[in-house]
Design an enzyme around this catalytic site. Sequence first.
Site, short mmCIF file in Angstrom:
data_model
loop_
_atom_site.label_atom_id
_atom_site.label_comp_id
_atom_site.label_asym_id
_atom_site.label_seq_id
_atom_site.Cartn_x
_atom_site.Cartn_y
_atom_site.Cartn_z
N HIS A 34 -8.19 -4.97 -3.20
CA HIS A 34 -9.44 -5.15 -3.46
C HIS A 34 -9.00 -6.38 -4.20
O HIS A 34 -8.05 -6.65 -4.39
CB HIS A 34 -9.48 -3.54 -3.31
CG HIS A 34 -8.40 -3.69 -4.42
ND1 HIS A 34 -7.61 -3.62 -5.41
CD2 HIS A 34 -7.99 -2.24 -3.55
CE1 HIS A 34 -6.50 -3.24 -5.61
NE2 HIS A 34 -6.68 -2.35 -4.97
N GLY A 36 -7.91 -6.09 -7.11
CA GLY A 36 -7.18 -5.78 -7.79
C GLY A 36 -5.71 -6.75 -6.91
O GLY A 36 -4.72 -8.14 -7.50
N HIS A 37 -6.22 -6.61 -5.90
CA HIS A 37 -5.15 -7.51 -5.18
C HIS A 37 -4.99 -9.13 -4.99
O HIS A 37 -4.50 -10.06 -5.11
CB HIS A 37 -5.00 -7.48 -3.23
CG HIS A 37 -4.25 -5.86 -2.90
ND1 HIS A 37 -5.31 -4.87 -2.68
CD2 HIS A 37 -3.47 -5.10 -2.83
CE1 HIS A 37 -5.02 -3.33 -2.22
NE2 HIS A 37 -3.50 -3.79 -2.52
N MET A 184 -8.64 -0.01 -10.02
CA MET A 184 -8.12 -0.19 -8.46
C MET A 184 -7.74 0.65 -7.89
O MET A 184 -6.30 -0.16 -8.12
CB MET A 184 -8.70 -1.61 -8.17
CG MET A 184 -10.72 -2.27 -9.17
SD MET A 184 -11.38 -3.55 -8.15
CE MET A 184 -12.64 -2.89 -8.35
N ARG A 187 -6.44 3.88 -2.56
CA ARG A 187 -6.52 5.07 -2.39
C ARG A 187 -8.19 5.64 -2.96
O ARG A 187 -8.38 7.01 -3.13
CB ARG A 187 -5.36 5.85 -2.92
CG ARG A 187 -4.63 5.43 -1.89
CD ARG A 187 -2.85 6.92 -2.62
NE ARG A 187 -2.06 6.83 -1.17
CZ ARG A 187 -1.12 5.59 -1.07
NH1 ARG A 187 -0.92 5.22 -2.63
NH2 ARG A 187 0.04 6.20 -0.78
P1 AMP Z 1 -0.82 -2.52 -2.76
O1 AMP Z 1 -1.09 -2.66 -1.25
O2 AMP Z 1 -1.20 -0.53 -3.18
O3 AMP Z 1 0.74 -1.22 -2.34
O4 AMP Z 1 -0.61 -2.94 -3.53
C1 AMP Z 1 -0.05 -3.82 -3.49
C2 AMP Z 1 -0.11 -4.62 -4.73
O5 AMP Z 1 -1.14 -5.45 -5.69
C3 AMP Z 1 1.27 -3.95 -5.86
O6 AMP Z 1 1.79 -5.53 -6.67
C4 AMP Z 1 0.45 -3.52 -6.64
O7 AMP Z 1 0.68 -2.63 -7.95
C5 AMP Z 1 -0.70 -4.40 -7.05
N1 AMP Z 1 -2.51 -4.32 -7.51
C6 AMP Z 1 -2.72 -2.65 -6.49
N2 AMP Z 1 -4.15 -2.18 -6.86
C7 AMP Z 1 -3.65 -3.01 -8.13
C8 AMP Z 1 -4.90 -3.18 -9.58
N3 AMP Z 1 -5.57 -2.46 -9.49
N4 AMP Z 1 -4.29 -4.38 -10.40
C9 AMP Z 1 -3.73 -4.84 -9.90
N5 AMP Z 1 -2.94 -5.39 -9.23
C10 AMP Z 1 -2.63 -4.00 -8.23
#
Ligand code: AMP
Length: 281
Positions: A34, A36-37, A184, A187
């Site tokens: 998303h 955020g990523h 974001m 989940r």
């Molecule tokens: P995940 O795929 O949930 O393991 O997240 C991968 C990376 O993206 C981790 O470093 C998370 O902290 C970061 N991340 C997830 N959601 C956000 C967001 N809303 N804003 C910034 N980084 C995010």
Amino acid sequence: MEIIKHIDEMQKRQEALRLKGLRLAFVPTMGFLHKGHESLLIEGKKRADDLTLSIFVNPTQFGQNEDLSTYPRNIEGDLAIAERNGVDAVFLPDAKEIYREGSQTFVNLDILPNYLCGLSRPGHFRGVATVVTKLFNIVKPHVAIFGSKDFQQLAIIRQMTKDLNFDIEIVGAPTFREPDGLAMSSRNSYLTAEQRQTALCLIKSLQNAADLVKNGETDPETLIRHATAIIASFPDTAVDYLTVCDPVTLETVSHITGPVLFAMAVKVGVTRLIDNMTIEP
Ligand code: AMP
């Protein structure tokens, strides 16, 4: 954009680029990307000559009753987002590639996992620290970018990088939010339309806490009491934890005199959401 599934191929690629003197950035994720990523990918592009994204739903960081089997996946969509953001290599291993038969080494931290999410997710940060260590040794980055949304994870990775002498710069990126303030998260896709509205209770209670502190409140218990009431005013919510703590040690604070972290995990229906805000008097 290269798509690489095997460890030795990834290591060879990275070593060759290092020998050429290139600076390598790395963004580890579990996919279902998303904005955020994407913000982490943009940060990685700015900071290096070459950017690797990993997509790996890491089984060792999920508890027995957690959502490993239902975790959302969309590889096609993820690859399109990666391409659009100028990712140079996507590391896409399967679980057997990362956890080879007979492997017996895990990475544990003594103190930082004993707070916040670590209390309700035993073993979670052991899984995170282990997989990130492995990914660091596979991708060999100079710089790695993590989101502050997972604040405890970021603190643990900073500590682990220092303790294990990884020669890697760890960058923490701000939480990327929907226009209405919801952080974001992959989940969020579990939420019904009604629960999506309810999920605003996290940011509303964080903003309320920030306002209270701005107006002179110094008692963490007052912030927690107000947040509890805000969350309870939304249907189908259950607080996992609400903590006002030191942003470095994660120890709870009894009086607010400087910057504190207000961190929370709240269940909306069956979906556990986390959020946090650093609040300054
Ligand atoms: P995940 O795929 O949930 O393991 O997240 C991968 C990376 O993206 C981790 O470093 C998370 O902290 C970061 N991340 C997830 N959601 C956000 C967001 N809303 N804003 C910034 N980084 C995010």
